[in-house]
Design a protein around this motif. Structure first.
Motif, PDB file in Angstrom:
ATOM      1  N   VAL A  12     -14.842  74.315  -1.123  1.00  0.00           N
ATOM      2  CA  VAL A  12     -13.865  74.705  -2.148  1.00  0.00           C
ATOM      3  C   VAL A  12     -13.602  73.521  -3.074  1.00  0.00           C
ATOM      4  N   VAL A  13     -13.642  73.786  -4.372  1.00  0.00           N
ATOM      5  CA  VAL A  13     -13.382  72.773  -5.400  1.00  0.00           C
ATOM      6  C   VAL A  13     -12.158  73.212  -6.206  1.00  0.00           C
ATOM      7  N   THR A  14     -11.324  72.263  -6.525  1.00  0.00           N
ATOM      8  CA  THR A  14     -10.133  72.552  -7.320  1.00  0.00           C
ATOM      9  C   THR A  14     -10.210  71.826  -8.653  1.00  0.00           C
ATOM     10  N   LEU A  15      -9.844  72.528  -9.715  1.00  0.00           N
ATOM     11  CA  LEU A  15      -9.720  71.911 -11.036  1.00  0.00           C
ATOM     12  C   LEU A  15      -8.281  71.444 -11.213  1.00  0.00           C
ATOM     13  N   LEU A  16      -8.109  70.175 -11.502  1.00  0.00           N
ATOM     14  CA  LEU A  16      -6.789  69.565 -11.609  1.00  0.00           C
ATOM     15  C   LEU A  16      -6.558  69.010 -13.002  1.00  0.00           C
ATOM     16  N   ILE A  17      -5.312  69.113 -13.433  1.00  0.00           N
ATOM     17  CA  ILE A  17      -4.852  68.420 -14.634  1.00  0.00           C
ATOM     18  C   ILE A  17      -3.945  67.291 -14.180  1.00  0.00           C
ATOM     19  N   SER A  18      -4.273  66.068 -14.558  1.00  0.00           N
ATOM     20  CA  SER A  18      -3.479  64.903 -14.162  1.00  0.00           C
ATOM     21  C   SER A  18      -2.682  64.380 -15.349  1.00  0.00           C
ATOM     22  N   MET A  19      -1.459  63.965 -15.053  1.00  0.00           N
ATOM     23  CA  MET A  19      -0.564  63.450 -16.078  1.00  0.00           C
ATOM     24  C   MET A  19      -0.526  61.922 -16.056  1.00  0.00           C
ATOM     25  N   ALA A  20       0.032  61.342 -17.106  1.00  0.00           N
ATOM     26  CA  ALA A  20       0.074  59.886 -17.227  1.00  0.00           C
ATOM     27  C   ALA A  20       0.906  59.242 -16.121  1.00  0.00           C
ATOM     28  N   ASP A  21       1.877  59.976 -15.574  1.00  0.00           N
ATOM     29  CA  ASP A  21       2.728  59.411 -14.527  1.00  0.00           C
ATOM     30  C   ASP A  21       2.124  59.544 -13.135  1.00  0.00           C
ATOM     31  N   GLY A  22       0.883  60.052 -13.057  1.00  0.00           N
ATOM     32  CA  GLY A  22       0.211  60.160 -11.768  1.00  0.00           C
ATOM     33  C   GLY A  22       0.300  61.511 -11.108  1.00  0.00           C
ATOM     34  N   ARG A  23       1.181  62.367 -11.598  1.00  0.00           N
ATOM     35  CA  ARG A  23       1.288  63.696 -11.012  1.00  0.00           C
ATOM     36  C   ARG A  23       0.117  64.571 -11.462  1.00  0.00           C
ATOM     37  N   SER A  24      -0.178  65.590 -10.663  1.00  0.00           N
ATOM     38  CA  SER A  24      -1.259  66.511 -11.006  1.00  0.00           C
ATOM     39  C   SER A  24      -0.884  67.907 -10.547  1.00  0.00           C
ATOM     40  N   ALA A  25      -1.594  68.897 -11.078  1.00  0.00           N
ATOM     41  CA  ALA A  25      -1.369  70.285 -10.686  1.00  0.00           C
ATOM     42  C   ALA A  25      -2.676  71.042 -10.781  1.00  0.00           C
ATOM     43  N   GLU A  26      -2.831  72.022  -9.899  1.00  0.00           N
ATOM     44  CA  GLU A  26      -4.036  72.854  -9.842  1.00  0.00           C
ATOM     45  C   GLU A  26      -4.044  73.873 -10.967  1.00  0.00           C
ATOM     46  N   THR A  27      -5.214  74.064 -11.586  1.00  0.00           N
ATOM     47  CA  THR A  27      -5.354  75.112 -12.594  1.00  0.00           C
ATOM     48  C   THR A  27      -6.309  76.212 -12.150  1.00  0.00           C
ATOM     49  N   ALA A  28      -7.210  75.885 -11.212  1.00  0.00           N
ATOM     50  CA  ALA A  28      -8.117  76.900 -10.673  1.00  0.00           C
ATOM     51  C   ALA A  28      -8.704  76.395  -9.369  1.00  0.00           C
ATOM     52  N   THR A  29      -8.961  77.324  -8.465  1.00  0.00           N
ATOM     53  CA  THR A  29      -9.591  77.017  -7.181  1.00  0.00           C
ATOM     54  C   THR A  29     -10.884  77.815  -7.101  1.00  0.00           C
ATOM     55  N   ILE A  30     -11.997  77.121  -6.878  1.00  0.00           N
ATOM     56  CA  ILE A  30     -13.314  77.754  -6.921  1.00  0.00           C
ATOM     57  C   ILE A  30     -14.031  77.537  -5.596  1.00  0.00           C
ATOM     58  N   GLY A  31     -14.542  78.616  -5.030  1.00  0.00           N
ATOM     59  CA  GLY A  31     -15.322  78.537  -3.808  1.00  0.00           C
ATOM     60  C   GLY A  31     -16.682  79.156  -4.014  1.00  0.00           C
ATOM     61  N   ARG A  32     -17.169  79.826  -2.973  1.00  0.00           N
ATOM     62  CA  ARG A  32     -18.514  80.385  -2.996  1.00  0.00           C
ATOM     63  C   ARG A  32     -18.673  81.501  -4.026  1.00  0.00           C
ATOM     64  N   GLU A  33     -17.561  81.945  -4.616  1.00  0.00           N
ATOM     65  CA  GLU A  33     -17.653  83.005  -5.617  1.00  0.00           C
ATOM     66  C   GLU A  33     -18.013  82.484  -7.004  1.00  0.00           C
ATOM     67  N   GLY A  34     -18.066  81.161  -7.174  1.00  0.00           N
ATOM     68  CA  GLY A  34     -18.180  80.684  -8.556  1.00  0.00           C
ATOM     69  C   GLY A  34     -18.974  79.416  -8.743  1.00  0.00           C
ATOM     70  N   ALA A  35     -18.669  78.742  -9.837  1.00  0.00           N
ATOM     71  CA  ALA A  35     -19.346  77.513 -10.229  1.00  0.00           C
ATOM     72  C   ALA A  35     -18.394  76.694 -11.077  1.00  0.00           C
TER      73      ALA A  35
END
Length: 271
Positions: free
Chosen positions: A58-81
């Protein structure tokens, strides 16, 4: 030693291709093993490969902020690329792609995928449909993060992960889940305790167990179901008894589009 061919059907996008279309990609696929926390590509870096998570990777796409925090925008497994699925590749990444659950990934040079899409309409059709589904997941995640309480967001994330693993036991730590949701661990601990008291989950060391999936679906917001319905409508997603993605049966290219493509081919052939 494992070979790429052994994993072709453990990614549903590759599995959905006809044998002739798959043969356009197979000679150029490379098998890579990733561990938890490994970077597939970093924000701002060029994307040279399209990566297909296999089996329970499983791979997660993350957006990271300048203060070091991050949040998930999409989670991709065997269904995708992940990578330049629609573009020609070589463009800078807008997100950080990190491996959430380690395992095998098949990857192909972006130029090779572009050539396969040029040669095969079914390949173009499949990846265009998947790109639409991935965008739907990202947009729904943005709306969910902005409008819904943390309890709903947490349930959505856990069900999304279960869809990709097909197991009630999710090997995820509270630290990781807090990072995906962009909250402090102490705050998340209180949320998980509430969900556990409701009989929806059981929290253990390094794992969270889904105890009542139907009840979770009723308690969650509409976002998870919206994304699943879109995958169903656009890619013909088939789900197993645990909710896991098990196959794609994408609709054929519309007749009108095929007719236009045939006419263009005839015109291109004219001297």
């Amino acid at each position: 030693m494992s070979t790429p061919s052994e994993f072709l059907e453990s990614n549903l996008l590759l599995k959905a291709l006809r044998k002739a279309d798959r043969s356009l990609l197979e000679p150029h696929l490379e098998l890579v093993q990733y561990g938890r926390g490994d970077t597939v590509f970093a924000a701002g870096g060029d994307i040279s490969y399209i990566s297909f998570p296999c089996d329970k990777t499983v791979v997660t796409l993350l957006i990271s902020m300048a203060d070091g925090r991050s949040a998930e925008t999409a989670t991709i497994g065997r269904e995708g690329a992940v990578g330049g699925i629609v573009s020609n590749g070589g463009l800078p990444a807008s997100t950080h792609a990190v491996v959430q659950l380690g395992g095998p990934i098949l990857r192909i040079d972006s130029s090779r995928l572009q050539e396969a899409k040029r040669l095969s309409e079914p390949v173009r059709n499949l990846f265009s449909r998947y790109a639409d589904c991935l965008l739907a997941q990202v947009l729904q995640s943005v709306a969910c993060n902005a409008l819904h309480p943390i309890e709903s967001r947490c349930l959505r994330w856990l069900m999304t992960l279960q869809d990709r693993l097909g197991s009630e036991v999710l090997p995820v730590t509270q630290e990781l889940l807090a990072a995906m949701l962009g909250v402090q661990r102490t705050y998340l601990t209180r949320i998980l305790r509430t969900l556990q008291d409701q009989g929806l989950i059981a929290v253990g060391r390094g794992r969270i167990t889904i105890m009542a999936r139907p009840a979770m679906e009723k308690a969650a917001c509409e976002c998870h179901d919206c994304v699943r319905r879109h995958f169903d409508a656009v890619l013909g997603a088939v789900y197993g008894p645990t909710g896991r993605f098990v196959a794609f049966e994408p609709p054929p290219t519309p007749k009108a589009a095929r007719k236009r493509a045939a006419m263009s081919a005839v015109e291109d052939a004219d001297p």
